[in-house]
Design a protein around this motif. Structure first.
Motif, PDB file in Angstrom:
ATOM      1  N   ILE A  38       2.308   6.035 -28.379  1.00 28.18           N
ATOM      2  CA  ILE A  38       2.121   5.950 -29.829  1.00 28.18           C
ATOM      3  C   ILE A  38       0.833   5.201 -30.151  1.00 28.18           C
ATOM      4  CG2 ILE A  38       3.050   4.991 -31.981  1.00 28.18           C
ATOM      5  CD1 ILE A  38       5.846   5.582 -30.853  1.00 28.18           C
ATOM      6  N   TRP A  41      -2.297   7.411 -29.292  1.00 22.65           N
ATOM      7  CA  TRP A  41      -2.471   8.703 -29.972  1.00 22.65           C
ATOM      8  C   TRP A  41      -2.274   8.656 -31.483  1.00 22.65           C
ATOM      9  CZ3 TRP A  41      -4.620  12.720 -27.638  1.00 22.65           C
ATOM     10  CH2 TRP A  41      -4.673  12.708 -26.243  1.00 22.65           C
ATOM     11  N   GLU A  42      -1.922   7.512 -32.054  1.00 16.14           N
ATOM     12  CA  GLU A  42      -1.573   7.468 -33.475  1.00 16.14           C
ATOM     13  C   GLU A  42      -2.697   7.897 -34.416  1.00 16.14           C
ATOM     14  OE1 GLU A  42      -0.477   3.560 -34.817  1.00 16.14           O
ATOM     15  OE2 GLU A  42      -2.059   2.625 -33.634  1.00 16.14           O
ATOM     16  N   GLU A  46      -0.217  13.289 -35.689  1.00 16.21           N
ATOM     17  CA  GLU A  46       1.047  12.657 -36.070  1.00 16.21           C
ATOM     18  C   GLU A  46       1.969  12.548 -34.855  1.00 16.21           C
ATOM     19  OE1 GLU A  46       2.931  14.020 -39.680  1.00 16.21           O
ATOM     20  OE2 GLU A  46       1.005  14.811 -40.374  1.00 16.21           O
ATOM     21  N   ILE A  47       1.720  11.547 -34.035  1.00 17.20           N
ATOM     22  CA  ILE A  47       2.450  11.387 -32.779  1.00 17.20           C
ATOM     23  C   ILE A  47       3.928  11.091 -33.014  1.00 17.20           C
ATOM     24  CG2 ILE A  47       1.774   8.961 -32.533  1.00 17.20           C
ATOM     25  CD1 ILE A  47       2.318  11.443 -29.642  1.00 17.20           C
ATOM     26  N   ALA A  48       4.250  10.297 -34.006  1.00 14.77           N
ATOM     27  CA  ALA A  48       5.663   9.987 -34.277  1.00 14.77           C
ATOM     28  C   ALA A  48       6.444  11.255 -34.599  1.00 14.77           C
ATOM     29  CB  ALA A  48       5.778   8.973 -35.403  1.00 14.77           C
ATOM     30  N   LEU A  51       6.883  13.334 -31.417  1.00 16.58           N
ATOM     31  CA  LEU A  51       7.932  12.794 -30.540  1.00 16.58           C
ATOM     32  C   LEU A  51       9.322  13.120 -31.078  1.00 16.58           C
ATOM     33  CD1 LEU A  51       6.337   9.337 -29.676  1.00 16.58           C
ATOM     34  CD2 LEU A  51       6.432  11.385 -28.238  1.00 16.58           C
ATOM     35  N   GLU A  52       9.501  12.982 -32.368  1.00 13.75           N
ATOM     36  CA  GLU A  52      10.790  13.311 -32.977  1.00 13.75           C
ATOM     37  C   GLU A  52      11.137  14.790 -32.794  1.00 13.75           C
ATOM     38  OE1 GLU A  52      10.532  12.152 -37.072  1.00 13.75           O
ATOM     39  OE2 GLU A  52      10.573  10.018 -36.589  1.00 13.75           O
ATOM     40  N   PHE A  64      10.814   3.892 -24.476  1.00 12.83           N
ATOM     41  CA  PHE A  64      10.288   2.743 -25.205  1.00 12.83           C
ATOM     42  C   PHE A  64      11.071   1.452 -25.013  1.00 12.83           C
ATOM     43  CE2 PHE A  64       8.739   6.419 -27.778  1.00 12.83           C
ATOM     44  CZ  PHE A  64       7.441   6.341 -27.310  1.00 12.83           C
TER      45      PHE A  64
END
Length: 99
Positions: A38, A41-42, A46-48, A51-52, A64
């Protein structure tokens, strides 16, 4: 978006000290996500959200959750185990010499 669309992107890796492709970060830690994915790459995409969309909550938790031991603790534990194993190997040799 499909993971393959991001895999060729590259960014600087603070752990390795050079550029790495995104696909490396997705499998850096024994086939699981790098814990720093995160952070690295943030600002690229949109890395979050990625991942989701691509990982289960269990996979994210596994990636994590901090390790039980720090890197230094792990190294020290390995050194102690190596010394113990060496000492055990030396004992029979010493007892044979004393006969």
């Amino acid at each position: 978006m499909d993971a393959a669309n991001y895999d060729s992107l590259a960014t600087y890796c603070p752990q390795l000290g050079g550029e790495v492709p995104f696909h490396y970060c997705r499998a850096a830690a024994n086939g699981t996500l790098c814990r720093k994915i995160i952070i690295c790459w943030e600002f690229r995409f949109e890395i979050a959200r990625f991942l989701e969309d691509h990982y289960t909550p269990e996979e994210l938790k596994q990636a994590f959750t901090p390790p039980a031991l720090t890197r230094l603790q792990t190294i020290l534990d390995c050194a102690v185990r190596a010394k113990t194993a060496r000492d055990k190997d030396d004992e029979p040799v010493k007892s044979r010499k004393s006969r």
